[in-house]
Design an enzyme around this catalytic site. Structure first.
Site, PDB file in Angstrom:
ATOM      1  N   ASN A 125       0.827  -1.192   0.000  1.00 15.83           N
ATOM      2  CA  ASN A 125       0.000   0.000   0.000  1.00 15.83           C
ATOM      3  C   ASN A 125       0.874   1.260   0.000  1.00 15.83           C
ATOM      4  O   ASN A 125       2.078   1.189  -0.242  1.00 15.83           O
ATOM      5  CB  ASN A 125      -0.953  -0.038   1.203  1.00 15.83           C
ATOM      6  CG  ASN A 125      -2.307   0.556   0.908  1.00 15.83           C
ATOM      7  OD1 ASN A 125      -2.399   1.676   0.413  1.00 15.83           O
ATOM      8  ND2 ASN A 125      -3.354  -0.186   1.218  1.00 15.83           N
TER       9      ASN A 125
ATOM     10  N   HIS B 292      24.211   1.850  12.378  1.00 14.49           N
ATOM     11  CA  HIS B 292      25.295   2.811  12.591  1.00 14.49           C
ATOM     12  C   HIS B 292      26.024   2.484  13.888  1.00 14.49           C
ATOM     13  O   HIS B 292      25.449   1.866  14.795  1.00 14.49           O
ATOM     14  CB  HIS B 292      24.737   4.230  12.640  1.00 14.49           C
ATOM     15  CG  HIS B 292      24.072   4.663  11.377  1.00 14.49           C
ATOM     16  ND1 HIS B 292      24.753   5.227  10.328  1.00 14.49           N
ATOM     17  CD2 HIS B 292      22.779   4.596  10.980  1.00 14.49           C
ATOM     18  CE1 HIS B 292      23.922   5.498   9.349  1.00 14.49           C
ATOM     19  NE2 HIS B 292      22.706   5.122   9.711  1.00 14.49           N
TER      20      HIS B 292
ATOM     21  N   ARG C 105       6.006  -8.730  19.646  1.00 20.45           N
ATOM     22  CA  ARG C 105       6.050 -10.016  20.344  1.00 20.45           C
ATOM     23  C   ARG C 105       4.938 -10.922  19.834  1.00 20.45           C
ATOM     24  O   ARG C 105       3.855 -10.452  19.476  1.00 20.45           O
ATOM     25  CB  ARG C 105       5.903  -9.818  21.860  1.00 20.45           C
ATOM     26  CG  ARG C 105       7.008  -8.973  22.477  1.00 20.45           C
ATOM     27  CD  ARG C 105       6.800  -8.818  23.976  1.00 20.45           C
ATOM     28  NE  ARG C 105       7.772  -7.905  24.555  1.00 20.45           N
ATOM     29  CZ  ARG C 105       9.015  -8.204  24.900  1.00 20.45           C
ATOM     30  NH1 ARG C 105       9.445  -9.445  24.685  1.00 20.45           N
ATOM     31  NH2 ARG C 105       9.824  -7.310  25.419  1.00 20.45           N
TER      32      ARG C 105
ATOM     33  N   ARG D 276       0.149 -15.358  19.616  1.00 24.05           N
ATOM     34  CA  ARG D 276      -0.306 -16.742  19.500  1.00 24.05           C
ATOM     35  C   ARG D 276      -0.071 -17.239  18.087  1.00 24.05           C
ATOM     36  O   ARG D 276       0.334 -16.476  17.213  1.00 24.05           O
ATOM     37  CB  ARG D 276      -1.786 -16.855  19.847  1.00 24.05           C
ATOM     38  CG  ARG D 276      -2.715 -16.031  18.953  1.00 24.05           C
ATOM     39  CD  ARG D 276      -4.171 -16.195  19.372  1.00 24.05           C
ATOM     40  NE  ARG D 276      -5.078 -15.359  18.616  1.00 24.05           N
ATOM     41  CZ  ARG D 276      -5.563 -15.657  17.410  1.00 24.05           C
ATOM     42  NH1 ARG D 276      -5.209 -16.797  16.812  1.00 24.05           N
ATOM     43  NH2 ARG D 276      -6.397 -14.842  16.792  1.00 24.05           N
TER      44      ARG D 276
END
Length: 205
Positions: free
Chosen positions: A83, A113, A187, A190
């Protein structure tokens, strides 16, 4: 080694190297040309994308505008969709699998960096030379992944096949296949499974 060879090998390289700057300028100009096309000018758009990327699979579409750094370090599979405002800073390799869908403002970055502020200004090599340097780590995204709006994928990350990355997530570590993952840092919530099929959401019909 050339600066591009160093870059692709994960070594320190100088982004101001004339050969690297020439690649980036060419690609930036191609992106500018793409961003000035009309959406239904598919022949012109396809030709520009073929010049930008190392590989772009059949049936792929990039809404635009797009912002690609090198282009020749990026390989994208079939039936890909991105998109608005898709950005890839592909100082090193970026690989995206088949059937991936990216929401608006997805950003993939590979360069890093130096952490120390003095070394960010310039690094003193053993031969006495001083240069502005950085290094890069590749990004791999598997087949059938959906990245929501404003997702950022950081250097060195691998996202396994069939993943959903929630909007606004910053992916700083590997995500295993078939995962629903969200957050800053991103994170795993499930595993995506049979219970997620549309038949279990009759209110949508």
């Amino acid at each position: 080694m050339t600066e591009e060879q160093k870059l692709l090998a994960g070594k320190l390289f100088c982004p101001g190297d004339p050969a690297l700057k020439a690649i980036k300028l060419k690609t930036h100009n191609l992106c500018t040309a793409y961003n000035q096309t009309f959406e239904d000018d598919t022949r012109r758009r396809d030709a520009l994308l073929a010049d930008i990327f190392a590989k772009l699979g059949e049936g792929s579409r990039l809404q635009g505008p797009i912002f690609i750094h090198y282009g020749q370090h990026t390989t994208i599979g079939k039936r890909f969709f991105a998109n608005f405002n898709f950005t890839i800073q592909d100082d090193t390799y970026v690989t995206i699998g088949d059937d991936c869908n990216f929401g608006p403002n997805v950003t993939i970055v590979t360069p890093l960096h130096p952490l120390h502020p003095e070394e960010r200004k310039e690094y003193a090599f053993s031969d006495g030379s001083k240069k502005h340097v950085c290094y890069a780590k590749p990004v791999h995204i598997g087949d059938n992944c959906w990245l929501g709006a404003n997702v950022t994928v950081c250097p060195g990350v691998t996202i396994g096949a069939n993943c959903v990355i929630g909007a606004g997530s910053v992916v700083t570590r590997d995500i295993p296949a078939n995962s629903l993952a969200v957050g800053v840092p991103c994170r795993v919530l499930r595993i995506v499974g049979e219970a997620d099929r549309l038949e279990h959401f009759p209110e949508l019909f």
